[in-house]
Design an enzyme around this catalytic site. Structure first.
Site, PDB file in Angstrom:
ATOM      1  N   HIS A   1      28.194  32.972  41.896  1.00  0.00           N
ATOM      2  CA  HIS A   1      28.628  32.138  40.981  1.00  0.00           C
ATOM      3  C   HIS A   1      29.992  31.362  41.126  1.00  0.00           C
ATOM      4  O   HIS A   1      30.532  30.103  40.743  1.00  0.00           O
ATOM      5  CB  HIS A   1      28.722  32.577  39.428  1.00  0.00           C
ATOM      6  CG  HIS A   1      27.264  32.791  38.929  1.00  0.00           C
ATOM      7  ND1 HIS A   1      27.159  33.309  37.568  1.00  0.00           N
ATOM      8  CD2 HIS A   1      26.054  32.647  39.449  1.00  0.00           C
ATOM      9  CE1 HIS A   1      25.865  33.194  37.302  1.00  0.00           C
ATOM     10  NE2 HIS A   1      25.153  32.841  38.634  1.00  0.00           N
TER      11      HIS A   1
ATOM     12  N   GLY B   1      45.594  50.512  42.557  1.00  0.00           N
ATOM     13  CA  GLY B   1      45.305  51.625  41.779  1.00  0.00           C
ATOM     14  C   GLY B   1      44.133  51.189  40.871  1.00  0.00           C
ATOM     15  O   GLY B   1      43.043  51.748  40.783  1.00  0.00           O
ATOM     16  N   THR B   2      44.251  50.021  40.340  1.00  0.00           N
ATOM     17  CA  THR B   2      43.456  49.261  39.200  1.00  0.00           C
ATOM     18  C   THR B   2      42.965  48.233  39.858  1.00  0.00           C
ATOM     19  O   THR B   2      41.811  47.776  39.268  1.00  0.00           O
ATOM     20  CB  THR B   2      44.199  48.952  37.994  1.00  0.00           C
ATOM     21  OG1 THR B   2      45.158  47.988  38.567  1.00  0.00           O
ATOM     22  CG2 THR B   2      44.965  49.924  37.451  1.00  0.00           C
ATOM     23  N   GLY B   3      43.237  47.538  40.743  1.00  0.00           N
ATOM     24  CA  GLY B   3      42.660  46.236  41.303  1.00  0.00           C
ATOM     25  C   GLY B   3      43.525  44.916  40.862  1.00  0.00           C
ATOM     26  O   GLY B   3      43.192  43.931  41.085  1.00  0.00           O
ATOM     27  N   ILE B   4      44.003  45.445  39.455  1.00  0.00           N
ATOM     28  CA  ILE B   4      44.476  44.304  38.709  1.00  0.00           C
ATOM     29  C   ILE B   4      45.589  43.621  39.325  1.00  0.00           C
ATOM     30  O   ILE B   4      45.714  42.171  39.339  1.00  0.00           O
ATOM     31  CB  ILE B   4      44.854  44.791  37.367  1.00  0.00           C
ATOM     32  CG1 ILE B   4      43.659  45.388  36.414  1.00  0.00           C
ATOM     33  CG2 ILE B   4      45.646  43.702  36.313  1.00  0.00           C
ATOM     34  CD1 ILE B   4      44.180  45.949  35.240  1.00  0.00           C
ATOM     35  N   GLY B   5      46.808  44.229  39.714  1.00  0.00           N
ATOM     36  CA  GLY B   5      47.608  43.688  40.503  1.00  0.00           C
ATOM     37  C   GLY B   5      47.399  43.083  41.714  1.00  0.00           C
ATOM     38  O   GLY B   5      47.791  41.754  41.943  1.00  0.00           O
ATOM     39  N   MET B   6      46.400  43.358  42.568  1.00  0.00           N
ATOM     40  CA  MET B   6      45.971  42.781  43.739  1.00  0.00           C
ATOM     41  C   MET B   6      45.281  41.496  43.252  1.00  0.00           C
ATOM     42  O   MET B   6      45.448  40.349  43.982  1.00  0.00           O
ATOM     43  CB  MET B   6      45.106  43.729  44.510  1.00  0.00           C
ATOM     44  CG  MET B   6      45.673  44.619  45.323  1.00  0.00           C
ATOM     45  SD  MET B   6      46.909  43.955  46.679  1.00  0.00           S
ATOM     46  CE  MET B   6      46.919  45.512  47.765  1.00  0.00           C
TER      47      MET B   6
ATOM     48  N   HIS C   1      49.754  51.734  48.113  1.00  0.00           N
ATOM     49  CA  HIS C   1      49.440  53.436  48.345  1.00  0.00           C
ATOM     50  C   HIS C   1      48.438  53.913  47.393  1.00  0.00           C
ATOM     51  O   HIS C   1      47.897  54.852  47.687  1.00  0.00           O
ATOM     52  CB  HIS C   1      51.131  53.920  48.023  1.00  0.00           C
ATOM     53  CG  HIS C   1      51.432  53.379  46.804  1.00  0.00           C
ATOM     54  ND1 HIS C   1      51.923  52.292  46.459  1.00  0.00           N
ATOM     55  CD2 HIS C   1      51.550  54.263  45.332  1.00  0.00           C
ATOM     56  CE1 HIS C   1      52.469  52.098  45.257  1.00  0.00           C
ATOM     57  NE2 HIS C   1      52.300  53.070  44.549  1.00  0.00           N
TER      58      HIS C   1
ATOM     59  N   ARG D   1      25.530  23.815  39.835  1.00  0.00           N
ATOM     60  CA  ARG D   1      26.631  23.520  38.684  1.00  0.00           C
ATOM     61  C   ARG D   1      27.893  24.255  38.867  1.00  0.00           C
ATOM     62  O   ARG D   1      28.896  24.046  38.500  1.00  0.00           O
ATOM     63  CB  ARG D   1      25.749  24.026  37.602  1.00  0.00           C
ATOM     64  CG  ARG D   1      25.365  25.475  37.186  1.00  0.00           C
ATOM     65  CD  ARG D   1      24.652  25.851  35.930  1.00  0.00           C
ATOM     66  NE  ARG D   1      24.440  27.283  35.813  1.00  0.00           N
ATOM     67  CZ  ARG D   1      23.733  28.006  36.625  1.00  0.00           C
ATOM     68  NH1 ARG D   1      22.870  27.270  37.617  1.00  0.00           N
ATOM     69  NH2 ARG D   1      23.464  29.285  36.344  1.00  0.00           N
TER      70      ARG D   1
END
Ligand code: RB5
Length: 152
Positions: free
Chosen positions: A102, A70-75, A13, A136
């Site tokens: 990279h 909301g933050t992208g962190i959980g995803m 959401h 590399r």
């Protein structure tokens, strides 16, 4: 002539409005979009959408995935639990380019409460427009899924 890709997209959401904007831009650019929702403001759980998008990428039904919360962190945390996924949480065009060049990222995570939608559109274009450099970086990717013994 642009390369036509299939892109899987999902949001909770917190990211649904940005997801709609990104999906429209992808379709306008000629790409096929697999939209796994959510489609409205009702509160949902981001892992459900991350897992659906990542399954599509892992099974090669989509070339790339895009996840918005909301933050992208959980995803990004949820996406990177899938061993076939390399998800980059990106806030700017430079890290969008470098996570492809990279890290060979195959999923892009965005925070709709952190960045604006115009920035997100530029990030998406940079992500899709950059190829993996190999060399590399290939060696480093090959180590990602190796388990290590805990140090005593
Ligand atoms: C939902 O309120 C929020 O926690 C979610 O969108 C995301 O930011 C989690 O990482």
């Amino acid at each position: 002539m642009i390369e036509t890709l299939t892109i899987a997209i999902g949001a909770d959401h917190g990211g649904v409005h940005m997801k709609t904007r990104l999906a429209t831009a992808l379709r306008d650019a000629g790409h096929e979009v697999l939209d796994f929702g959510t489609d409205g403001p009702a509160s949902v759980d981001y892992p459900d959408f991350a897992q659906a998008v990542c399954a599509a990428v892992a099974q090669k039904r989509a070339a790339y995935g895009v996840l918005v919360c909301g933050t992208g962190i959980g995803m990004s945390i949820a996406a990177n639990r899938n061993p076939a996924i390399r998800c980059g949480l990106v806030h700017d065009v430079t890290t969008a380019r470098l996570t492809r060049a990279h890290n060979d990222a195959n999923v892009l995570a965005l925070g709709a409460r952190i960045i604006g939608e115009e920035v997100a559109l530029d990030i998406l274009a940079a992500f899709l427009g950059t190829t993996f450099e190999g060399g590399r970086h290939e060696r480093r990717l090959s180590k990602l899924n190796k388990t290590t013994e805990p140090t005593p």
